[in-house]
Design a protein around this motif. Structure first.
Motif, PDB file in Angstrom:
ATOM      1  N   GLY A 248      12.941 -21.938  -5.083  1.00 32.39           N
ATOM      2  CA  GLY A 248      13.891 -20.578  -4.053  1.00 32.39           C
ATOM      3  C   GLY A 248      15.162 -20.733  -4.370  1.00 32.39           C
ATOM      4  N   VAL A 249      15.141 -19.711  -3.386  1.00 28.29           N
ATOM      5  CA  VAL A 249      17.028 -18.950  -3.514  1.00 28.29           C
ATOM      6  C   VAL A 249      17.484 -18.812  -2.527  1.00 28.29           C
ATOM      7  N   PHE A 250      18.635 -19.220  -1.521  1.00 28.48           N
ATOM      8  CA  PHE A 250      18.664 -19.066  -0.810  1.00 28.48           C
ATOM      9  C   PHE A 250      19.977 -17.987  -1.029  1.00 28.48           C
ATOM     10  N   VAL A 251      19.728 -16.682  -0.349  1.00 22.41           N
ATOM     11  CA  VAL A 251      21.317 -16.049  -1.203  1.00 22.41           C
ATOM     12  C   VAL A 251      21.494 -15.411   0.586  1.00 22.41           C
ATOM     13  N   SER A 252      23.142 -15.846   0.317  1.00 20.20           N
ATOM     14  CA  SER A 252      24.293 -15.922   1.192  1.00 20.20           C
ATOM     15  C   SER A 252      24.792 -14.902   1.331  1.00 20.20           C
ATOM     16  N   SER A 253      25.308 -14.068   2.523  1.00 17.77           N
ATOM     17  CA  SER A 253      25.805 -12.819   2.404  1.00 17.77           C
ATOM     18  C   SER A 253      27.368 -13.372   2.729  1.00 17.77           C
ATOM     19  N   ALA A 254      28.080 -12.463   1.941  1.00 17.69           N
ATOM     20  CA  ALA A 254      30.465 -12.949   2.578  1.00 17.69           C
ATOM     21  C   ALA A 254      30.124 -12.518   4.009  1.00 17.69           C
ATOM     22  N   GLY A 255      29.534 -11.984   4.169  1.00 18.24           N
ATOM     23  CA  GLY A 255      29.495 -11.309   5.951  1.00 18.24           C
ATOM     24  C   GLY A 255      29.734 -12.922   7.168  1.00 18.24           C
ATOM     25  N   ALA A 256      29.201 -13.557   6.428  1.00 22.11           N
ATOM     26  CA  ALA A 256      29.359 -14.994   7.346  1.00 22.11           C
ATOM     27  C   ALA A 256      30.367 -15.194   8.389  1.00 22.11           C
ATOM     28  N   PRO A 257      30.561 -15.402   9.264  1.00 22.61           N
ATOM     29  CA  PRO A 257      31.648 -16.228   9.996  1.00 22.61           C
ATOM     30  C   PRO A 257      32.761 -17.575   9.748  1.00 22.61           C
ATOM     31  N   GLY A 258      34.375 -17.319   9.895  1.00 22.13           N
ATOM     32  CA  GLY A 258      34.881 -18.221   9.343  1.00 22.13           C
ATOM     33  C   GLY A 258      36.136 -18.765  10.018  1.00 22.13           C
ATOM     34  N   GLY A 259      36.533 -17.829  11.126  1.00 24.52           N
ATOM     35  CA  GLY A 259      37.665 -17.396  11.436  1.00 24.52           C
ATOM     36  C   GLY A 259      38.518 -16.643  10.774  1.00 24.52           C
TER      37      GLY A 259
ATOM     38  N   GLY B 234      38.420 -16.016   7.145  1.00 27.11           N
ATOM     39  CA  GLY B 234      37.079 -15.629   7.300  1.00 27.11           C
ATOM     40  C   GLY B 234      35.838 -15.813   6.073  1.00 27.11           C
ATOM     41  N   PRO B 235      34.662 -15.166   5.597  1.00 24.91           N
ATOM     42  CA  PRO B 235      34.134 -16.346   5.095  1.00 24.91           C
ATOM     43  C   PRO B 235      34.225 -17.331   4.128  1.00 24.91           C
ATOM     44  N   ILE B 236      35.220 -16.992   3.343  1.00 28.95           N
ATOM     45  CA  ILE B 236      36.039 -18.054   2.750  1.00 28.95           C
ATOM     46  C   ILE B 236      35.427 -19.099   2.617  1.00 28.95           C
ATOM     47  N   VAL B 237      35.213 -19.290   4.017  1.00 35.13           N
ATOM     48  CA  VAL B 237      34.948 -20.769   4.289  1.00 35.13           C
ATOM     49  C   VAL B 237      33.252 -21.126   4.197  1.00 35.13           C
ATOM     50  N   TRP B 238      32.325 -20.327   4.848  1.00 33.96           N
ATOM     51  CA  TRP B 238      31.265 -20.582   4.427  1.00 33.96           C
ATOM     52  C   TRP B 238      31.182 -20.366   3.312  1.00 33.96           C
ATOM     53  N   MET B 239      31.959 -19.288   2.189  1.00 32.23           N
ATOM     54  CA  MET B 239      31.360 -19.124   0.895  1.00 32.23           C
ATOM     55  C   MET B 239      31.961 -20.705  -0.082  1.00 32.23           C
ATOM     56  N   SER B 240      33.226 -21.367   0.374  1.00 34.54           N
ATOM     57  CA  SER B 240      33.383 -22.372  -0.419  1.00 34.54           C
ATOM     58  C   SER B 240      32.190 -23.638  -0.247  1.00 34.54           C
ATOM     59  N   LYS B 241      32.017 -23.760   1.251  1.00 29.88           N
ATOM     60  CA  LYS B 241      30.568 -24.473   1.722  1.00 29.88           C
ATOM     61  C   LYS B 241      29.126 -24.100   0.861  1.00 29.88           C
ATOM     62  N   VAL B 242      28.845 -22.876   0.721  1.00 33.27           N
ATOM     63  CA  VAL B 242      27.789 -22.759  -0.488  1.00 33.27           C
ATOM     64  C   VAL B 242      28.203 -22.981  -1.917  1.00 33.27           C
ATOM     65  N   LEU B 243      28.852 -23.206  -2.221  1.00 36.35           N
ATOM     66  CA  LEU B 243      29.146 -22.983  -3.778  1.00 36.35           C
ATOM     67  C   LEU B 243      29.289 -24.412  -4.026  1.00 36.35           C
ATOM     68  N   LEU B 244      30.198 -25.522  -2.965  1.00 33.84           N
ATOM     69  CA  LEU B 244      30.121 -27.033  -2.849  1.00 33.84           C
ATOM     70  C   LEU B 244      28.745 -27.562  -2.730  1.00 33.84           C
ATOM     71  N   ALA B 245      27.561 -26.635  -2.203  1.00 37.08           N
ATOM     72  CA  ALA B 245      26.626 -27.216  -1.456  1.00 37.08           C
ATOM     73  C   ALA B 245      25.517 -27.215  -2.945  1.00 37.08           C
ATOM     74  N   THR B 246      26.340 -26.082  -4.013  1.00 35.83           N
ATOM     75  CA  THR B 246      24.980 -25.725  -5.056  1.00 35.83           C
ATOM     76  C   THR B 246      25.515 -27.156  -6.362  1.00 35.83           C
ATOM     77  N   LEU B 247      26.577 -27.913  -6.057  1.00 37.26           N
ATOM     78  CA  LEU B 247      26.342 -28.672  -6.778  1.00 37.26           C
ATOM     79  C   LEU B 247      25.115 -30.313  -6.425  1.00 37.26           C
ATOM     80  N   PHE B 248      25.351 -30.387  -5.072  1.00 40.46           N
ATOM     81  CA  PHE B 248      24.193 -31.260  -4.591  1.00 40.46           C
ATOM     82  C   PHE B 248      22.851 -30.969  -3.761  1.00 40.46           C
TER      83      PHE B 248
END
Length: 338
Positions: free
Chosen positions: A247-258, A262-276
């Motif tokens: 399966g594929v988890f597709v995340s919108s850049a509109g996710a919250p993050g302050g 803003g979405p950079i926080v969430w995007m960074s979490k997603v990108l980091l999670a791809t390593l594991f």
């Protein structure tokens, strides 16, 4: 000669009404003013705007959040004070290098800013002929939401006929388009929304609807080939748990993050999670393309895609329209009739 049939003055020909944001703020910051009418460059089309829709990008440009955006769009006030991305209307004039459109053509598309006005110049490659069978108001509601949903499902998610997809945030502009596009691609669709949107989701073709106020969609035991997340309200671990093996988890850049990043926080979490993570995790960053607009137009002409419009406002009430979207929980799209 009556006023209704009197020729336009030079001032009228060279000016237009536009919604201007002289400062960052809420909808109350917007003003309707008379400004200079733009002229198309060599590769541009001057569009007489008949309708424009409000998207999240407009909200970000108005509020100036996340603050990091201000580095590119103006530190103290918007660099381009006329906001608005999505539009539909008629071609008023074309630049010298334009080949696809002529005066009078009905078109729809997107710009970086400037759609909340009577006229706007649009790059030729960001326009397409308006879909037959849709009003210009409906066509104006398609570009941002439709292309985001299409690229998220088809291009990033690789959705194919027979697969199962879950759309988290299905009642918004992107989500309501995603439900219809997933059905058009032949998928089995589960929509996640609040109680008041359940009937609309079923009417759009969702095979299953989960009311998030009553049920945790990550705890149902079901697995999905594609999870299109337009909210970012659940942890990556929870979302990864409901993916099928490939399966594929597709995340919108509109996710919250302050307000700062803003979405950079969430995007960074997603990108980091791809390593594991064995399941594929991907960030969705929509890129406007005429080919996608034409694809959406074809589906609309076939009756398989119709934008969900909740509210319509005249141009001089753009402050109310934008504030409605800014307040959250809007169903489908909010449209300005110019």
């Amino acid at each position: 000669m009556s006023e209704a049939h009197s020729p336009q003055s030079t001032v009228e020909i060279n000016t237009m009404k536009a919604v201007v944001a002289p400062r960052y703020g809420t909808g109350a910051a917007l003003r309707t003013e008379v400004v200079g009418r733009p002229a198309p460059g060599p590769g541009e089309v001057l569009v007489r705007v008949r309708a424009a829709s409000v998207c999240q990008g407009d909200v970000h440009l108005l509020t100036g959040t996340p603050y990091l955006l201000r580095l590119g769009f103006g530190l103290r006030r918007p660099k381009d004070p006329i906001i608005g991305h999505d539009l539909a209307g008629e071609v008023a004039a074309v630049g010298s290098e334009v080949t696809e459109f002529r005066s009078g053509d009905a078109v729809f598309g997107s710009v970086n800013a400037g759609a909340f006005a009577e006229y706007v110049c649009v790059q030729e490659q960001r326009l397409a002929h308006a879909p037959t069978g849709l009003s210009l108001e409906e066509a104006a509601a398609l570009p941002d939401s439709g292309m985001t949903a299409l690229q998220g499902l088809r291009d990033v998610g690789g959705l194919r006929a027979g697969q199962r997809v879950l759309v988290n945030g299905a009642s918004g502009g992107v989500g309501s388009a995603a439900v219809q596009l997933a059905k058009a691609l032949g998928a089995d669709v589960t929509a996640v929304c609040s109680t008041r949107h359940i009937g609309v989701m079923r009417a759009l073709g969702a095979d299953d609807v989960i009311d998030y106020t009553a049920t945790d969609f990550t705890a149902t035991g079901h697995r999905y080939d594609v999870l299109l997340d337009l909210v970012g309200n659940r942890s990556i671990r929870d979302c990864r748990r409901i993916l099928a093996p490939n399966g594929v988890f597709v995340s919108s850049a509109g996710a919250p993050g302050g307000n700062w990043l803003g979405p950079i926080v969430w995007m960074s979490k997603v990108l980091l999670a791809t390593l594991f993570s064995a399941p594929k995790l991907a960030i969705l960053l929509m890129r406007p393309r005429r080919a996608d607009l034409e694809y959406l137009s074809g589906l609309a002409a076939d009756g398989r895609l119709r934008p969900l419009i909740e509210r319509r406002y005249p141009l001089d009430r753009a402050d109310e329209a934008v504030q409605h979207v800014l307040d959250g929980h809007a169903q489908g799209k909010t449209v300005l009739v110019v």
